[in-house]
Structure formats: structure tokens, C-alpha cells
Design a protein around this motif. Structure first.
Motif, PDB file in Angstrom:
ATOM      1  N   ALA A 254       0.822  -1.205   0.000  1.00 44.50           N
ATOM      2  CA  ALA A 254       0.000   0.000   0.000  1.00 44.50           C
ATOM      3  C   ALA A 254       0.858   1.259   0.000  1.00 44.50           C
ATOM      4  O   ALA A 254       1.957   1.288   0.564  1.00 44.50           O
ATOM      5  CB  ALA A 254      -0.912   0.010   1.226  1.00 44.50           C
ATOM      6  N   LEU A 255       0.358   2.298  -0.631  1.00 43.24           N
ATOM      7  CA  LEU A 255       0.938   3.623  -0.501  1.00 43.24           C
ATOM      8  C   LEU A 255       0.671   4.118   0.913  1.00 43.24           C
ATOM      9  O   LEU A 255      -0.446   3.997   1.424  1.00 43.24           O
ATOM     10  CB  LEU A 255       0.299   4.575  -1.511  1.00 43.24           C
ATOM     11  CG  LEU A 255       0.712   6.050  -1.418  1.00 43.24           C
ATOM     12  CD1 LEU A 255       2.174   6.242  -1.828  1.00 43.24           C
ATOM     13  CD2 LEU A 255      -0.215   6.907  -2.290  1.00 43.24           C
TER      14      LEU A 255
ATOM     15  N   LEU B  34     -12.836   8.418  -0.286  1.00 42.65           N
ATOM     16  CA  LEU B  34     -12.052   7.451  -1.042  1.00 42.65           C
ATOM     17  C   LEU B  34     -12.457   6.002  -0.833  1.00 42.65           C
ATOM     18  O   LEU B  34     -12.058   5.130  -1.610  1.00 42.65           O
ATOM     19  CB  LEU B  34     -10.566   7.600  -0.669  1.00 42.65           C
ATOM     20  CG  LEU B  34      -9.925   8.962  -0.940  1.00 42.65           C
ATOM     21  CD1 LEU B  34      -8.529   9.011  -0.325  1.00 42.65           C
ATOM     22  CD2 LEU B  34      -9.859   9.247  -2.430  1.00 42.65           C
ATOM     23  N   ARG B  35     -13.240   5.711   0.201  1.00 39.40           N
ATOM     24  CA  ARG B  35     -13.473   4.320   0.586  1.00 39.40           C
ATOM     25  C   ARG B  35     -14.217   3.495  -0.452  1.00 39.40           C
ATOM     26  O   ARG B  35     -14.100   2.274  -0.477  1.00 39.40           O
ATOM     27  CB  ARG B  35     -14.228   4.272   1.914  1.00 39.40           C
ATOM     28  CG  ARG B  35     -15.619   4.891   1.884  1.00 39.40           C
ATOM     29  CD  ARG B  35     -16.190   5.069   3.275  1.00 39.40           C
ATOM     30  NE  ARG B  35     -17.503   5.699   3.251  1.00 39.40           N
ATOM     31  CZ  ARG B  35     -18.132   6.135   4.340  1.00 39.40           C
ATOM     32  NH1 ARG B  35     -17.577   5.995   5.539  1.00 39.40           N
ATOM     33  NH2 ARG B  35     -19.319   6.693   4.236  1.00 39.40           N
ATOM     34  N   ASP B  36     -14.996   4.144  -1.320  1.00 38.38           N
ATOM     35  CA  ASP B  36     -15.722   3.388  -2.342  1.00 38.38           C
ATOM     36  C   ASP B  36     -14.855   3.075  -3.560  1.00 38.38           C
ATOM     37  O   ASP B  36     -15.245   2.248  -4.388  1.00 38.38           O
ATOM     38  CB  ASP B  36     -16.964   4.170  -2.793  1.00 38.38           C
ATOM     39  CG  ASP B  36     -18.027   4.265  -1.711  1.00 38.38           C
ATOM     40  OD1 ASP B  36     -18.012   3.410  -0.805  1.00 38.38           O
ATOM     41  OD2 ASP B  36     -18.848   5.198  -1.773  1.00 38.38           O
ATOM     42  N   SER B  37     -13.701   3.711  -3.655  1.00 40.63           N
ATOM     43  CA  SER B  37     -12.843   3.531  -4.827  1.00 40.63           C
ATOM     44  C   SER B  37     -11.566   2.763  -4.531  1.00 40.63           C
ATOM     45  O   SER B  37     -10.975   2.185  -5.445  1.00 40.63           O
ATOM     46  CB  SER B  37     -12.460   4.901  -5.414  1.00 40.63           C
ATOM     47  OG  SER B  37     -13.597   5.654  -5.764  1.00 40.63           O
ATOM     48  N   TYR B  38     -11.142   2.764  -3.259  1.00 37.76           N
ATOM     49  CA  TYR B  38      -9.866   2.169  -2.902  1.00 37.76           C
ATOM     50  C   TYR B  38      -9.997   1.350  -1.629  1.00 37.76           C
ATOM     51  O   TYR B  38     -10.853   1.621  -0.780  1.00 37.76           O
ATOM     52  CB  TYR B  38      -8.795   3.249  -2.679  1.00 37.76           C
ATOM     53  CG  TYR B  38      -8.582   4.146  -3.864  1.00 37.76           C
ATOM     54  CD1 TYR B  38      -7.769   3.753  -4.922  1.00 37.76           C
ATOM     55  CD2 TYR B  38      -9.194   5.401  -3.924  1.00 37.76           C
ATOM     56  CE1 TYR B  38      -7.558   4.586  -6.018  1.00 37.76           C
ATOM     57  CE2 TYR B  38      -9.003   6.231  -5.017  1.00 37.76           C
ATOM     58  CZ  TYR B  38      -8.178   5.814  -6.059  1.00 37.76           C
ATOM     59  OH  TYR B  38      -7.992   6.640  -7.138  1.00 37.76           O
ATOM     60  N   ALA B  39      -9.115   0.365  -1.495  1.00 36.78           N
ATOM     61  CA  ALA B  39      -9.005  -0.381  -0.246  1.00 36.78           C
ATOM     62  C   ALA B  39      -8.046   0.385   0.655  1.00 36.78           C
ATOM     63  O   ALA B  39      -6.857   0.497   0.340  1.00 36.78           O
ATOM     64  CB  ALA B  39      -8.473  -1.785  -0.514  1.00 36.78           C
TER      65      ALA B  39
ATOM     66  N   PRO C  35      -4.878  -7.203   0.753  1.00 36.25           N
ATOM     67  CA  PRO C  35      -4.136  -6.162   0.049  1.00 36.25           C
ATOM     68  C   PRO C  35      -4.840  -4.810   0.141  1.00 36.25           C
ATOM     69  O   PRO C  35      -6.057  -4.716  -0.034  1.00 36.25           O
ATOM     70  CB  PRO C  35      -4.105  -6.663  -1.401  1.00 36.25           C
ATOM     71  CG  PRO C  35      -4.269  -8.140  -1.289  1.00 36.25           C
ATOM     72  CD  PRO C  35      -5.183  -8.352  -0.115  1.00 36.25           C
ATOM     73  N   LEU C  36      -4.065  -3.770   0.418  1.00 44.77           N
ATOM     74  CA  LEU C  36      -4.594  -2.414   0.540  1.00 44.77           C
ATOM     75  C   LEU C  36      -3.974  -1.526  -0.522  1.00 44.77           C
ATOM     76  O   LEU C  36      -2.835  -1.728  -0.935  1.00 44.77           O
ATOM     77  CB  LEU C  36      -4.282  -1.836   1.929  1.00 44.77           C
ATOM     78  CG  LEU C  36      -4.956  -2.501   3.122  1.00 44.77           C
ATOM     79  CD1 LEU C  36      -4.359  -1.982   4.431  1.00 44.77           C
ATOM     80  CD2 LEU C  36      -6.460  -2.264   3.096  1.00 44.77           C
ATOM     81  N   ASP C  37      -4.742  -0.525  -0.936  1.00 46.62           N
ATOM     82  CA  ASP C  37      -4.206   0.491  -1.840  1.00 46.62           C
ATOM     83  C   ASP C  37      -3.528   1.615  -1.081  1.00 46.62           C
ATOM     84  O   ASP C  37      -2.525   2.162  -1.545  1.00 46.62           O
ATOM     85  CB  ASP C  37      -5.339   1.088  -2.688  1.00 46.62           C
ATOM     86  CG  ASP C  37      -6.008   0.056  -3.575  1.00 46.62           C
ATOM     87  OD1 ASP C  37      -5.284  -0.656  -4.295  1.00 46.62           O
ATOM     88  OD2 ASP C  37      -7.252  -0.039  -3.532  1.00 46.62           O
TER      89      ASP C  37
END
Length: 229
Positions: free
Chosen positions: A28-29, A52-57, A118-120
Motif C-alpha cells: 500500500a501507498l 475514497l473508501r468506495d474507490s480504494y481499499a 491487500p490495501l491500496d
């Protein structure tokens, strides 16, 4: 109001940590948020999570000296599922855990990635500190520094590492300027002089664009991170 907020993430300048996990997959970044007590860091984190929660983990690590207060606020606000929010109790000056001995924060980040998949993006919020607070490049790939108009419109002019070198400076609570006698134009000009080409965003979470410009900046960093990693 924002100044040069579309400056892209520059990995050769802002981070030195390996962008990959031991198995070779992209990690993750990590974006650190620092700033003085009461500047609005936690409110900004909450607003970013909602945007951001609807677009990224994503997940959040908060830092407090002896409590979990910031994490508990985020949990009450239900900005993310509970398993995506964790806290580090630093037991010392907040900058110690984000700049000097980053082991507790690194462990918290790695535990989140292992436990929820996995996280973004991981947002790492510092405890309230002063204008000298900076994140170790081994912890944060990019840093947002948050100040607020109630601290005085001379804060950008005073500088300090957080103001002058953070990848993004956020001047928060602009809706209060008229009530505390702060000159927003002066703050913007002083910040520009201190920071050169580094971006500055003037933000009110209660009116106008809200967290939108900061969220857009974070999206740009994520796009660049995916390209480099």
C-alpha cells in the motif's frame, strides 16, 4: 481554494522504502498526516476516508501519546470498518514514533495489510505536534502537513520542516478566518513563498469544496504510485 494542487507524486524525492512486499507484490501507498494539536488532522482523515473508501481499499493508523482517542473518533464516525482502523500509543512525543523509532507504526501498517488483505492506501496520522514534525521516509511515502487559521496567519511565514517540506500543505478551517482575524490571502502568499513549487490547499470541511481538492491530490499520488510500483 488551492494552489498548484496537481503536482504529481515524485517517488525519487519523497520516499526511499521498498514499494514491494517480500513476496514481490505491491504494498500500500503510505501517506502521513502531521500537524499541530487541533489543526484538524483527524477530521481530514475522516473526510478522506469517506471520499475514497468506495474507490480504494484503505486503512488508518492513528498515533496518540497515551490514548486511542483519534482512532475511537474514527470508529464512532464509522468512516471505515473497525478492522481497518488501528492505533499506536507512542508513550512519548508524537514525532518520535513517526520520525525516530518508526517500528511500532511499521508493525501496525504491516499487520493491517496482513489481516484485511491487500490495501491500496494506508493513512498514518501523527499525534498532535509542532511545526518541526516530519515523517521518516521509511514510514511515509508522502506527507500532508495540516495547519489551521486559528493558529495565526503568521504560521506559514514562520516555516519549519512541516510547512516547508511536506509534499502537501493544508491550511485548514478557512471558514473561521473571519472570526479569528486571519488573512487568507496573506497565508496563501506566505505559504507559496516558503514552499516554492510544492502544493498548498486552503480547506474548509464545513463549506465549499470540503476535502475534495485534498482527495484529488491523494488520488494522483495513488495513480503515480501504481505506475512506479
Amino acid at each position: 481554494m488551492h494552489l498548484d494542487h496537481d503536482t504529481p507524486f515524485q517517488p525519487h524525492h519523497t520516499h526511499s522504502a521498498d514499494p514491494h512486499r517480500p513476496d514481490g507484490t505491491r504494498r500500500a501507498l503510505r501517506i502521513g498526516l502531521g500537524g499541530p494539536v487541533g489543526s484538524g488532522k483527524t477530521a481530514t482523515v475522516a473526510a478522506l476516508c469517506r471520499a475514497l473508501r468506495d474507490s480504494y481499499a484503505l486503512a488508518v493508523v492513528t498515533n496518540d501519546i497515551y490514548t486511542r482517542e483519534d482512532a475511537e473518533f474514527l470508529l464512532r464516525e464509522a468512516v471505515l470498518p473497525p478492522e481497518r482502523i488501528t492505533a499506536v500509543e507512542t508513550g512519548a512525543c508524537p514525532h518520535t514514533a513517526i520520525r525516530d523509532d518508526i517500528s511500532a507504526n511499521l508493525e501496525a501498517v504491516e499487520d493491517l495489510e496482513e489481516s484485511v488483505g491487500p490495501l491500496d492506501l494506508v493513512l498514518v496520522e501523527s499525534g498532535g505536534d509542532n511545526l518541526t514534525a516530519t515523517f521518516s521516509k521509511g514510514l511515509a511515502d508522502a506527507q500532508i502537513f495540516v495547519i489551521d487559521v486559528a493558529g495565526g496567519d503568521d504560521i506559514p511565514r514562520k516555516g519549519g520542516p512541516g510547512v516547508t517540506t511536506a509534499d502537501l500543505l493544508v491550511v485548514n478551517k478557512t471558514d473561521l478566518a473571519v472570526h479569528v482575524g486571519s488573512d487568507l490571502a496573506r497565508m496563501a502568499a506566505d505559504a507559496k513563498e516558503q514552499r516554492g513549487e510544492l502544493p498548498v490547499i486552503l480547506q474548509s470541511l464545513r463549506s465549499g469544496e470540503g476535502v475534495g481538492p485534498v482527495a484529488a491530490w491523494v488520488r494522483e499520488q495513488l495513480t503515480a504510485w501504481r505506475a512506479t510500483a
